[in-house]
Design a protein around this motif. Structure first.
Motif, mmCIF file in Angstrom:
data_model
loop_
_atom_site.group_PDB
_atom_site.id
_atom_site.type_symbol
_atom_site.label_atom_id
_atom_site.label_comp_id
_atom_site.label_asym_id
_atom_site.label_seq_id
_atom_site.Cartn_x
_atom_site.Cartn_y
_atom_site.Cartn_z
ATOM 1 N N GLN A 25 35.409 37.449 162.621
ATOM 2 C CA GLN A 25 35.668 37.079 164.016
ATOM 3 C C GLN A 25 34.355 37.192 164.782
ATOM 4 O O GLN A 25 33.642 36.201 164.921
ATOM 5 N N CYS A 26 33.993 38.395 165.236
ATOM 6 C CA CYS A 26 32.715 38.477 165.950
ATOM 7 C C CYS A 26 31.545 38.289 165.003
ATOM 8 O O CYS A 26 30.459 37.925 165.414
ATOM 9 N N GLY A 27 31.744 38.577 163.724
ATOM 10 C CA GLY A 27 30.706 38.335 162.730
ATOM 11 C C GLY A 27 29.641 39.408 162.624
ATOM 12 O O GLY A 27 28.723 39.308 161.805
ATOM 13 N N MET A 80 31.793 46.806 166.816
ATOM 14 C CA MET A 80 30.778 47.139 165.820
ATOM 15 C C MET A 80 29.361 46.933 166.365
ATOM 16 O O MET A 80 28.435 47.595 165.935
ATOM 17 N N CYS A 139 35.071 46.991 159.722
ATOM 18 C CA CYS A 139 35.212 45.801 160.552
ATOM 19 C C CYS A 139 36.223 46.144 161.632
ATOM 20 O O CYS A 139 37.296 46.642 161.327
ATOM 21 N N ARG A 140 35.874 45.893 162.868
ATOM 22 C CA ARG A 140 36.778 46.250 163.959
ATOM 23 C C ARG A 140 37.651 45.069 164.389
ATOM 24 O O ARG A 140 38.581 45.247 165.153
ATOM 25 N N CYS A 141 37.300 43.866 163.921
ATOM 26 C CA CYS A 141 38.005 42.679 164.431
ATOM 27 C C CYS A 141 39.133 42.189 163.536
ATOM 28 O O CYS A 141 40.182 41.806 164.013
ATOM 29 N N THR A 142 38.900 42.107 162.230
ATOM 30 C CA THR A 142 39.766 41.281 161.387
ATOM 31 C C THR A 142 40.988 41.995 160.831
ATOM 32 O O THR A 142 41.934 41.338 160.406
ATOM 33 N N CYS A 147 29.860 42.552 161.599
ATOM 34 C CA CYS A 147 29.953 43.333 160.367
ATOM 35 C C CYS A 147 29.687 42.478 159.133
ATOM 36 O O CYS A 147 29.465 42.998 158.045
HETATM 37 S S1 FES Z 1 34.211 40.541 162.504
HETATM 38 FE FE1 FES Z 1 33.822 41.796 164.235
HETATM 39 S S2 FES Z 1 33.451 43.706 163.293
HETATM 40 FE FE2 FES Z 1 34.042 42.492 161.637
#
Ligand code: FES
Ligand code: FES
Lengths: 163, 794
Positions: free
Chosen positions: A101-103, B203, A137-140, A105
């Motif tokens: 997502q945010c990429g 992150m 990873c905080r997003c996926t 990590c």
């Molecule tokens: S994609 Fe955002 S922390 Fe993994």
């Protein structure tokens, strides 16, 4: 301050020589001396895995190493995975399975998995999750990363993920 | 990397699982996060000296040794810059609100561990950090308070001495006739819920780079923010500069989740120092600073009372909410966000008609708190669903049956709930029924022995039905007294001379996939392939003014603006095409990057030719009468009502009887966010949201000791979930499109976390119910759970 030293490394096949303080972290060296900003810093204390690179083909956390420790070694970073513009099998699997997502990590995951798939070409889910647990990873919520690893492992050999 | 959807054909892009346009750069390591923005020559690195005490008066500062260090350019204290940067806060017009201004560097006293006291400017980040250790500050330590209930005691240390007490905001309301109904009810149950303080832990830590532009006497601030336009307004206002001298750019942002929608002291410091020293100034925090200073959330206590009849029909609910606001109010949300959003989210999908609440936001000597994915909704959902389970247990009814008797039913929409929230469409019962089928609820209960212990684990199942308020516009923000949030967003869509489309929005992106979803919307409106659309945003110098991304408003408000602007542009393209094809605009169909005459496909013209004509790049003048050159349109969108998504989450857990470890064995979500733009991305949002929710339920907690020292400042102490902790969700969608906004979309960013807290907490409560354990506080770490099993702390 301790005298600066020359550090000679090969990164993604290209030679770099830089004169740096011995206390400079390897991740800072790659990012700010070599300009390879694909390797990220998420914690700088060895937990998140965002800074994972391959040093002589072995994955390490570049926030826990000094640049001088890499003297004379070969490094692969995320920038070294794609063949020019075309992504490798693992990168493609991440894209197709929406594994980022945010990429932020992502480079760390890709590097850790590059080593993993080389050593474990046909992993089961438990093995995949065990390996992934070294990166945060905080997003996926990880599910799509697991799917991507499975998909990459199933690719035919000529699309091997090894750099 | 193909961007074509399932069937590969032309037609509608909205609704397809289009892989993201932003992925290729991020996968190759060539994205631009804040620390990747090229540093101009001569960049100075800023480091902040932070108070080691939670509450301390600041005396003399001796910076001589630090200043003497080679590479240090300046040491600046709060007193030095008090005139340059006045204290800031959000205006929050509401009775019961007290102003607590924040100095960018503390001048009189430090109010939490991490409060900035001085700053260093140095030639590199290593030297800046060295210098921090050389500044000597004379602190006079004061008694501190970190717990909300301690802070309410009459003799509590006062965080802001100029205020009468530590209550920064308070409010309350009750429906007419509440007391009569409450007292007349057959049964009343009361419970106290404690929600744990957590952090967003994006992150990518926060950071910024302020570049002084000599020729304009202006500053460009690169910063990882969710709200570039709000930041520009706030910075210009605080510094007293014209807005034309501040440009805010958000590059790729490594996760937002709410905490990055605030103006932080470091951003003001970097901008002011860049102008003061006429050079670029960069600040990148480390993880400890992130834990100490990035806004936290959800340190709440809810005292809940539910009155119900013998059938389990809830008649009246009351809640008294205490919220830990931390040391200071914040910009732009103010201090009222969490206190008011808790009670207002409490009724959720339920039908009861009597409701009373009070809420307080309380200052303590801790980091400020504010928006984090879901805001207060996850905690109150845990309380509400927890009460539904308690009602069922009290009456010996099945908890699904109790919910059924209280949910807003399929034929009751549009429904206005007890706090005047309009639910235009929804599928509360439908989602629950489907989720129960997926998990085989009856089968699960039947297979389980009465004591629920199988293979050394107590097995429990939790059912949560939740709503998610998103997509709010001006009307809602103004009703909430939020002077500093406009509510609308904006898009500009242009068809360039080459026939390709550029859409620029007032948003920045933190991983949601705006470049893809907005492109899908544009592609449908204009009849072009998604690959021909580029989406940009995040730069106040290039993108139109608007509110920003938070509170599940991207698809609804941003998508709405994109849709309106594209729609306007479509009509213009049709008029130009009609002129060139010598047809009537009404007969022009746009499809696959071409315009053709309805029914006569061979009478067609490519967008490139239309665009060249519209930009005057043709031999002869080809401007239709009454038209102007250029093909672009801009539009704002300001939805009148909130969009309300809904979901049913079911968690099956195993609680290890020996260790107290909770394992989530199955997790089912049936989700309804209206019309889905991109199912791949919506699923990703929900899986990710549930993961954050599981983290909060099972391990995460920001802990302060009684002196206000943080005990959880590393990723070893603050445990975010790993791949071993989060199962792959079993997920389905139901679509009840919103009928009161332009796209039919509803928000999807927060529902995952909102459902996860109640689903897992209820599952653990169910697993331990035969033991009489009362699950009413988070997190459910092994030690806490073991205490519950052993009957301690029940
Ligand atoms: S994609 Fe955002 S922390 Fe993994
Ligand atoms: S940055 Fe190296 S492990 Fe987190």
């Amino acid at each position: 301050m301790t005298a600066r030293r020359d550090v000679r490394v090969t990164v993604n096949g290209r030679a770099y020589t830089r004169n740096v303080e011995p206390r400079m972290l390897l991740v800072d060296f790659l990012r700010h001396e070599c300009g390879l900003t694909g390797t990220h810093v998420g914690c700088a204390h060895g937990v998140c895995g965002a800074c994972t690179i391959l040093l002589d083909d072995v994955s390490i956390r570049s926030c826990l190493a000094f640049a001088v420790q890499a003297e004379g070694k070969e490094i692969t970073t995320v920038e070294g995975l794609a063949d020019g513009e075309s992504p490798n099998a693992l990168q493609r699997a991440f894209h197709e399975n929406h594994a980022l997502q945010c990429g932020y990590c992502t480079p760390g995951f890709l590097m850790s998995l590059t080593e993993f798939l080389r050593e474990t070409p046909d992993p089961n889910e438990a093995q995949i999750r065990e390996r992934l647990s070294g990166n945060l990873c905080r997003c996926t919520g990880y599910a799509n990363i697991v799917r991507a690893v499975r998909a990459a492992a199933r690719r035919p050999r000529d699309e091997d993920c090894a750099p | 990397m193909s961007a074509r959807g399932d069937d590969g054909g032309a037609g509608t892009w909205v609704g397809r699982p289009v892989p993201r346009k932003e992925d290729p750069r991020l996968l190759r390591g060539i994205g631009t996060y804040i620390d990747d923005v090229p540093e101009p020559r001569g960049t100075l690195h800023l480091a902040v000296l932070r108070s080691p005490y939670a509450h301390a008066r600041i005396g003399a500062v001796d910076a001589s040794e630090a200043e003497a260090l080679e590479g240090v350019v300046a040491v600046v204290t709060g007193a030095d810059i008090a005139d340059l940067i006045p204290p800031f806060t959000a205006d929050y017009e509401r009775p019961g609100f007290k102003v607590s201004r924040r100095s960018v560097l503390a001048t009189d006293k430090a109010r939490f561990v991490g409060d900035g006291v001085a700053l260093i400017l140095a030639e590199n980040a290593y030297v800046a950090e060295d210098a921090l250790g050389l500044v000597l500050v004379d602190y006079e330590q004061l008694p501190a308070v970190s717990d909300i209930e301690d802070a309410l005691k009459p003799d509590a240390p006062r965080v802001h001495e100029e205020l009468a007490d530590n209550v920064l905001v308070e409010g309350g309301h009750g429906t007419e006739g509440f007391n009569e109904v409450f007292e007349a009810a057959d049964h009343v149950l009361r419970e106290r819920f404690r929600v744990n303080r957590v952090a967003g832990v994006a992150m990518e830590p926060r950071g910024c780079l302020a570049v002084y532009e000599k020729s304009d006497d202006a500053v460009t601030l690169w910063t990882g923010t969710q709200v570039p336009h709000m930041l520009r307004v706030g910075i210009a206002r605080c510094l007293g500069w014209p807005e034309s001298r501040v440009r805010v750019v958000a590059p790729d942002v490594g996760g937002g989740f709410g905490p990055k929608m605030y103006l932080y002291p470091e951003e003001l410091l970097a901008v002011a120092m860049a102008r003061e020293y006429r050079c670029p100034v960069k600040w990148i925090e480390d993880r400890l600073e992130d834990f100490l200073t990035t806004l936290q959330a959800r340190d709440h206590v809810y005292e809940v009372a539910v009155a119900f009849d013998g059938d389990g029909v809830v008649k009246a609910v009351s809640v008294d909410a205490l919220v830990n606001s931390g040391a200071y109010s914040t910009y732009p949300m103010g201090v009222g966000l969490e206190p008011f959003q808790g009670p207002l989210n409490m009724p959720g999908p339920y039908r009861f008609r009597q409701f009373a609440f009070t809420c307080k936001g309380i200052a303590t000597n801790t980091c400020s708190t504010g928006a984090y994915r879901g805001v207060s909704a996850p905690g109150v959902a845990m309380a509400m669903e927890g009460m539904m389970d308690r009602v069922a247990r009290r009456l010996g009814l099945d908890r699904v049956e109790v919910r059924r008797r209280n949910l807003v039913g399929p034929d009751e929409f549009p429904y206005v709930n007890v706090v005047d929230q309009l639910y235009v469409t929804g599928s509360y019962v439908e989602c629950m029924n489907r989720a129960l089928e997926m998990v085989d609820y009856e089968g699960y209960l039947a297979a389980r022995p009465p004591e629920r212990l199988v293979d050394g684990k107590y097995r429990g199942i939790g059912v949560a039905v939740v709503t998610e308020l998103g997509g709010q516009g001006a009307a809602r923000y103004k009703a909430r007294g939020l002077s500093d949030l406009p509510g609308f967003d904006t898009a500009r869509v242009e068809l360039g001379p080459d026939g390709r489309v550029l859409a620029t929005t007032s948003f920045s992106s933190q991983g949601q996939g705006h470049e893809t979803v907005f492109a899908q919307i544009v592609a449908d409106e204009l009849g072009v392939p998604v690959d021909d659309v580029t989406v940009r945003g995040g730069d106040t110098g290039a993108s139109p003014f608007g509110t920003g991304t938070f509170a599940s408003r991207g698809a609804v408000v941003g998508g709405g603006a994109v849709m309106r602007a594209s729609g306007e542009l479509r009509e213009k393209v049709r008029r130009f095409a009609a002129h060139l094809l010598e047809a009537s605009p009404d007969d022009i169909v746009l499809e696959g990057g071409h315009a053709h005459v309805r029914g006569v496909r061979q009478m067609r013209i490519g967008f490139r030719d239309v665009a060249r004509a519209a930009h005057g790049l043709t031999e002869s003048m080809q401007l239709p009468e009454g038209e102007e050159f250029g093909l672009e349109a801009a539009a704002t969108y300001d939805p009148e009502a909130s969009s309300v998504s809904n979901a049913c989450h079911i968690a099956c857990v195993g609680v290890d009887a020996a260790t107290g470890l909770v394992e989530v064995e199955r997790y089912i979500v049936v989700h309804d966010c209206g019309r889905v733009v991109n199912p791949l991305l919506v699923k990703g949002q929900i899986q990710g949201g549930v993961a954050q929710g599981l983290g909060q339920v099972l391990f995460e907690e920001i802990l302060y000791d009684a002196e206000g020292q943080m005990l959880s400042g590393t990723l070893m102490d603050y445990m975010v979930p790993t791949a071993l902790d989060v199962p792959t969700l079993e997920m389905e969608h139901v679509e009840s499109p919103a009928t009161d906004n332009i796209g039919g979309f509803k928000g999807a960013g927060e529902g995952g976390v909102i459902g996860a807290l109640p689903a897992v907490a209820c599952a653990v409560g169910d697993a331990l119910a035969p033991l009489g354990a009362n699950v009413n506080r988070l997190p459910l770490r092994p030690d806490t759970v073991l205490g519950l099993i052993e009957g301690v702390g029940a």
